[in-house]
Write an enzyme that holds these catalytic residues in place. Structure first.
Site, mmCIF file in Angstrom:
data_model
loop_
_atom_site.group_PDB
_atom_site.id
_atom_site.type_symbol
_atom_site.label_atom_id
_atom_site.label_comp_id
_atom_site.label_asym_id
_atom_site.label_seq_id
_atom_site.Cartn_x
_atom_site.Cartn_y
_atom_site.Cartn_z
ATOM 1 N N SER A 33 0.823 -1.223 0.000
ATOM 2 C CA SER A 33 0.000 0.000 0.000
ATOM 3 C C SER A 33 0.848 1.262 0.000
ATOM 4 O O SER A 33 1.698 1.443 0.876
ATOM 5 C CB SER A 33 -0.874 0.058 1.251
ATOM 6 O OG SER A 33 -1.721 -1.032 1.316
ATOM 7 N N HIS A 64 -3.195 1.294 -4.463
ATOM 8 C CA HIS A 64 -2.674 0.176 -5.251
ATOM 9 C C HIS A 64 -3.102 0.371 -6.692
ATOM 10 O O HIS A 64 -4.275 0.575 -6.970
ATOM 11 C CB HIS A 64 -3.283 -1.146 -4.781
ATOM 12 C CG HIS A 64 -2.703 -1.655 -3.499
ATOM 13 N ND1 HIS A 64 -1.676 -2.558 -3.464
ATOM 14 C CD2 HIS A 64 -3.020 -1.382 -2.229
ATOM 15 C CE1 HIS A 64 -1.394 -2.826 -2.199
ATOM 16 N NE2 HIS A 64 -2.188 -2.123 -1.426
ATOM 17 N N HIS A 86 -5.528 -8.447 -1.805
ATOM 18 C CA HIS A 86 -5.537 -9.034 -0.463
ATOM 19 C C HIS A 86 -6.691 -10.019 -0.349
ATOM 20 O O HIS A 86 -7.707 -9.887 -1.040
ATOM 21 C CB HIS A 86 -5.733 -7.941 0.594
ATOM 22 C CG HIS A 86 -4.772 -6.808 0.476
ATOM 23 N ND1 HIS A 86 -4.934 -5.800 -0.453
ATOM 24 C CD2 HIS A 86 -3.654 -6.522 1.155
ATOM 25 C CE1 HIS A 86 -3.926 -4.950 -0.341
ATOM 26 N NE2 HIS A 86 -3.129 -5.352 0.625
ATOM 27 N N TYR A 88 -8.914 -10.124 1.869
ATOM 28 C CA TYR A 88 -10.175 -9.481 2.282
ATOM 29 C C TYR A 88 -10.948 -8.886 1.107
ATOM 30 O O TYR A 88 -12.114 -8.529 1.235
ATOM 31 C CB TYR A 88 -9.948 -8.416 3.368
ATOM 32 C CG TYR A 88 -9.063 -7.254 2.961
ATOM 33 C CD1 TYR A 88 -9.514 -6.255 2.104
ATOM 34 C CD2 TYR A 88 -7.771 -7.145 3.451
ATOM 35 C CE1 TYR A 88 -8.713 -5.199 1.723
ATOM 36 C CE2 TYR A 88 -6.950 -6.089 3.082
ATOM 37 C CZ TYR A 88 -7.420 -5.121 2.221
ATOM 38 O OH TYR A 88 -6.612 -4.087 1.847
ATOM 39 N N GLU A 89 -10.286 -8.758 -0.047
ATOM 40 C CA GLU A 89 -10.988 -8.209 -1.210
ATOM 41 C C GLU A 89 -11.910 -9.239 -1.851
ATOM 42 O O GLU A 89 -12.643 -8.909 -2.789
ATOM 43 C CB GLU A 89 -9.974 -7.667 -2.216
ATOM 44 C CG GLU A 89 -9.263 -6.434 -1.666
ATOM 45 C CD GLU A 89 -8.159 -5.919 -2.570
ATOM 46 O OE1 GLU A 89 -8.482 -5.267 -3.572
ATOM 47 O OE2 GLU A 89 -6.975 -6.171 -2.277
ATOM 48 N N ALA A 116 2.812 -2.318 3.915
ATOM 49 C CA ALA A 116 2.609 -1.327 4.966
ATOM 50 C C ALA A 116 2.108 -2.099 6.177
ATOM 51 O O ALA A 116 1.276 -2.995 6.034
ATOM 52 C CB ALA A 116 1.571 -0.309 4.520
ATOM 53 N N MET A 217 -1.972 -7.142 6.666
ATOM 54 C CA MET A 217 -3.035 -7.963 6.061
ATOM 55 C C MET A 217 -2.578 -8.610 4.752
ATOM 56 O O MET A 217 -3.388 -8.902 3.885
ATOM 57 C CB MET A 217 -4.260 -7.090 5.792
ATOM 58 C CG MET A 217 -4.763 -6.337 7.010
ATOM 59 S SD MET A 217 -6.003 -5.122 6.559
ATOM 60 C CE MET A 217 -6.184 -4.221 8.102
ATOM 61 N N SER A 218 -1.278 -8.806 4.616
ATOM 62 C CA SER A 218 -0.792 -9.339 3.329
ATOM 63 C C SER A 218 0.466 -10.171 3.547
ATOM 64 O O SER A 218 0.714 -10.672 4.638
ATOM 65 C CB SER A 218 -0.471 -8.163 2.395
ATOM 66 O OG SER A 218 0.613 -7.417 2.914
ATOM 67 N N ASN A 241 1.947 3.172 10.888
ATOM 68 C CA ASN A 241 1.245 3.722 12.059
ATOM 69 C C ASN A 241 1.657 2.925 13.281
ATOM 70 O O ASN A 241 2.099 1.781 13.176
ATOM 71 C CB ASN A 241 -0.276 3.608 11.856
ATOM 72 C CG ASN A 241 -0.698 2.179 11.563
ATOM 73 O OD1 ASN A 241 -0.448 1.659 10.472
ATOM 74 N ND2 ASN A 241 -1.306 1.538 12.526
ATOM 75 N N HIS A 253 -6.781 4.302 7.001
ATOM 76 C CA HIS A 253 -6.073 3.986 5.754
ATOM 77 C C HIS A 253 -5.319 5.224 5.248
ATOM 78 O O HIS A 253 -4.262 5.092 4.634
ATOM 79 C CB HIS A 253 -7.069 3.482 4.707
ATOM 80 C CG HIS A 253 -6.417 2.985 3.448
ATOM 81 N ND1 HIS A 253 -5.473 1.964 3.451
ATOM 82 C CD2 HIS A 253 -6.540 3.366 2.141
ATOM 83 C CE1 HIS A 253 -5.063 1.745 2.207
ATOM 84 N NE2 HIS A 253 -5.686 2.581 1.402
#
Ligand code: HPA
Length: 279
Positions: A33, A64, A86, A88-89, A116, A217-218, A241, A253
């Protein structure tokens, strides 16, 4: 959603990509990201839009884009994923792993993977780079593996080992480059969750207790596919973060994308340095 992808389908995809470029890349890169700008530095580039490739997972997330960039960087022949999808998509794990399997068929031997991530280690600050030394595959422990289904024996074994998942030699080179170019490089363990929600403060305390330094998440599914087929991996997280351990600082995000702007120049310098030093 495609649940399983056969060797025949993988070969058709790699043939299509080879028909669109004369480069024969040995190094693959997956950019996380807000980190896709590195792909703009590739020279003599050929481009293949993800939308032209069947079953290829396209990113729906801001920050992306969606193309393969194939060309030269620091004298190496590279194939760069500018944008990644990802779990979650809505894609299957097999689809998340597909690009790495295709890279293998294209001749890739080394994979650089970036992401990220939220800093769970309290010493980490937004903008830091973290060399991934190992991962905790929480998403996999929950039952989601990109290797699920019939094993493709010509790619790798049914039960692949995950020792040295993040290659020692590449890590040593990265540490050397970071001191040479004077970029602070953290080191730590990356925990993978499915997302897309960020973690609760209790989730984060749990992650801290089990030894995670960063959370995202990746990455882990792609690394597992790479290791299954013998591709060596260098993984770098950009800390976007601080994890909200105290429960008072919401994560967004926007801050992930914003931190990417600080992280990209450092990451570009690191990756260029490592590329110069690997054979
Ligand atoms: N948690 C999970 N994934 C992330 C984060 C986070 O705090 N930051 C960037 N990706």
């Amino acid at each position: 959603m495609t649940e399983y992808i056969s060797l025949k389908q993988l070969k058709e995809i790699s043939d299509l990509i080879q028909s669109k470029s004369t480069h024969r890349p040995t190094i693959g890169m997956i950019l996380g990201s807000g980190l896709g700008l590195l792909a703009d530095e590739v020279e003599n580039a050929d481009y293949v839009e993800y939308s032209q490739i069947s079953h290829w997972p396209e990113s729906t997330v801001e920050g992306h884009s969606g193309q393969l960039v194939i060309g030269n960087l620091e004298g190496q022949s590279v194939v760069v994923m500018q944008g990644r999808a990802h779990y979650y998509e809505g894609y299957s794990m097999a689809q998340i792993g597909l690009p790495v399997r295709v890279m293998k068929l294209l001749g890739v031997k080394t994979l650089f993977v970036t992401n990220a991530a939220g800093g769970v280690n309290p010493e980490f600050e937004p903008g830091d780079l973290m060399l991934i030394t190992d991962h905790i595959n929480l998403i996999g422990m929950g039952g989601l593996s990109p290797l699920r289904g019939q094993n493709i024996d010509s790619l790798g074994p049914r039960f692949p080992d995950m020792m040295n998942a993040y290659n020692n030699v590449l890590r040593d080179i990265a540490v050397g480059i970071s001191s040479e170019i004077d970029i602070g490089l953290r080191q730590g363990i990356y925990a993978s969750l499915a997302g897309p929600n960020f973690e609760t403060p209790a989730d984060l305390r749990f992650l801290q207790v089990i030894g995670a330094d960063a959370v995202g998440m990746s990455t882990v599914p792609e690394v597992i596919v790479a290791r299954h087929s013998g591709i060596r991996v260098l993984g770098i997280s950009g800390i976007s973060n601080k994890a909200n351990l105290d429960g008072n600082t919401p994560t967004s995000h926007e801050e992930v994308i914003e931190a990417g702007r600080v992280i990209v120049p450092k990451l570009v310098a690191m990756i260029r340095g490592v590329l110069k030093n690997i054979v």
